[in-house]
Design a protein around this motif. Structure first.
Motif, mmCIF file in Angstrom:
data_model
loop_
_atom_site.group_PDB
_atom_site.id
_atom_site.type_symbol
_atom_site.label_atom_id
_atom_site.label_comp_id
_atom_site.label_asym_id
_atom_site.label_seq_id
_atom_site.Cartn_x
_atom_site.Cartn_y
_atom_site.Cartn_z
ATOM 1 N N GLN A 61 72.446 -14.704 99.414
ATOM 2 C CA GLN A 61 73.211 -15.420 100.420
ATOM 3 C C GLN A 61 73.888 -14.415 101.336
ATOM 4 O OE1 GLN A 61 75.981 -17.621 98.061
ATOM 5 N NE2 GLN A 61 74.591 -19.344 97.781
ATOM 6 N N LYS A 62 74.188 -14.839 102.557
ATOM 7 C CA LYS A 62 74.916 -13.975 103.463
ATOM 8 C C LYS A 62 76.326 -13.777 102.931
ATOM 9 C CE LYS A 62 72.933 -14.334 108.017
ATOM 10 N NZ LYS A 62 73.190 -14.701 109.426
ATOM 11 N N ALA A 63 76.823 -12.560 103.070
ATOM 12 C CA ALA A 63 78.176 -12.258 102.632
ATOM 13 C C ALA A 63 78.808 -11.311 103.640
ATOM 14 C CB ALA A 63 78.155 -11.610 101.260
ATOM 15 N N LYS A 64 80.102 -11.471 103.862
ATOM 16 C CA LYS A 64 80.841 -10.601 104.771
ATOM 17 C C LYS A 64 81.952 -9.922 103.996
ATOM 18 C CE LYS A 64 80.214 -13.256 108.998
ATOM 19 N NZ LYS A 64 80.916 -13.934 110.098
ATOM 20 N N LEU A 65 82.172 -8.664 104.323
ATOM 21 C CA LEU A 65 83.288 -7.911 103.766
ATOM 22 C C LEU A 65 83.893 -7.150 104.935
ATOM 23 C CD1 LEU A 65 84.926 -7.123 101.319
ATOM 24 C CD2 LEU A 65 83.374 -5.223 100.961
ATOM 25 N N GLY A 66 84.952 -7.704 105.478
ATOM 26 C CA GLY A 66 85.543 -7.108 106.670
ATOM 27 C C GLY A 66 84.616 -7.299 107.852
ATOM 28 N N ARG A 67 84.262 -6.199 108.499
ATOM 29 C CA ARG A 67 83.370 -6.273 109.657
ATOM 30 C C ARG A 67 81.898 -6.243 109.273
ATOM 31 N NH1 ARG A 67 86.242 -1.994 113.738
ATOM 32 N NH2 ARG A 67 88.176 -3.141 113.988
ATOM 33 N N SER A 68 81.627 -5.710 108.101
ATOM 34 C CA SER A 68 80.229 -5.542 107.708
ATOM 35 C C SER A 68 79.658 -6.830 107.117
ATOM 36 C CB SER A 68 80.092 -4.404 106.703
ATOM 37 O OG SER A 68 80.872 -4.676 105.573
ATOM 38 N N GLU A 69 78.380 -7.029 107.391
ATOM 39 C CA GLU A 69 77.674 -8.185 106.855
ATOM 40 C C GLU A 69 76.548 -7.704 105.961
ATOM 41 O OE1 GLU A 69 76.356 -11.051 109.669
ATOM 42 O OE2 GLU A 69 78.204 -10.974 110.814
ATOM 43 N N GLY A 70 76.208 -8.519 104.989
ATOM 44 C CA GLY A 70 75.123 -8.171 104.082
ATOM 45 C C GLY A 70 74.686 -9.391 103.313
ATOM 46 N N THR A 72 74.188 -11.038 99.127
ATOM 47 C CA THR A 72 74.417 -10.917 97.696
ATOM 48 C C THR A 72 73.070 -10.697 97.014
ATOM 49 O OG1 THR A 72 74.206 -13.300 97.371
ATOM 50 C CG2 THR A 72 76.436 -12.439 97.754
#
Length: 161
Positions: A61-70, A72
């Motif tokens: 699934q799409k995940a965001k941590l601050g500004r970065s996206e990635g 799981t």
């Protein structure tokens, strides 16, 4: 695929702990495995009889941590129902319980060990007394005079500004 590479780790949550009482265990498995491989692996590793295996695949699934996206990771869960036997998920607790009983038996000290412990304790007390006697007591009058000088100097500096 090798049997020891199929199961990654057990999934331990409140729900899975409740299911363990009924003989249902949940494991994270390799995403490339199937039900038959999971069944063989559980029977081989834990030496139990497996009744049935259900597999759930959770895609990335799409995940965001601050500004970065990635994304799981892909997780594949295997829910295993046992026909007979029980799996010990916490082997350390069993070994700790047996170690506690053996430690209690070992605590009986010989006379020589008792004397050595007393000597060590008395030497530690002597060292503590020596350290206390070596410390000079601070003179209260001198410290008060220094504080007054510092305060008056600070006051003069603020008046000059």
């Amino acid at each position: 695929m090798k049997l020891n590479e199929v199961i990654k780790y057990p999934i331990l949550t409140e729900k899975t702990h409740a299911q363990m009482l009924n003989g249902v265990y949940t494991f994270a498995v390799d995403p490339r495995t199937n039900k038959a491989e999971v069944k063989k692996a559980v029977e081989f590793i834990f030496d139990v009889k497996v009744e049935k295996v259900n597999i759930i695949r959770k895609d990335k699934q799409k995940a965001k941590l601050g500004r970065s996206e990635g994304f799981t990771n892909i997780i594949k869960k295997a829910i295993v129902k046992l026909a007979k036997g029980e799996i010990n998920i916490y082997p350390d607790e069993v070994s700790e319980a047996s170690n506690k009983t053996s430690k209690n038996e070992e605590k009986v000290m010989s006379e020589a060990e008792k004397r050595a412990a007393e000597k060590i304790a008395s030497k530690a007390k002597e060292k503590a007394k020596e350290k206390e006697s070596k410390k000079p007591e601070p003179k209260k009058e001198e410290s008060k005079e220094k504080e007054q000088k510092n305060n008056s100097e600070n006051f003069k500096k603020t008046e000059e500004k």
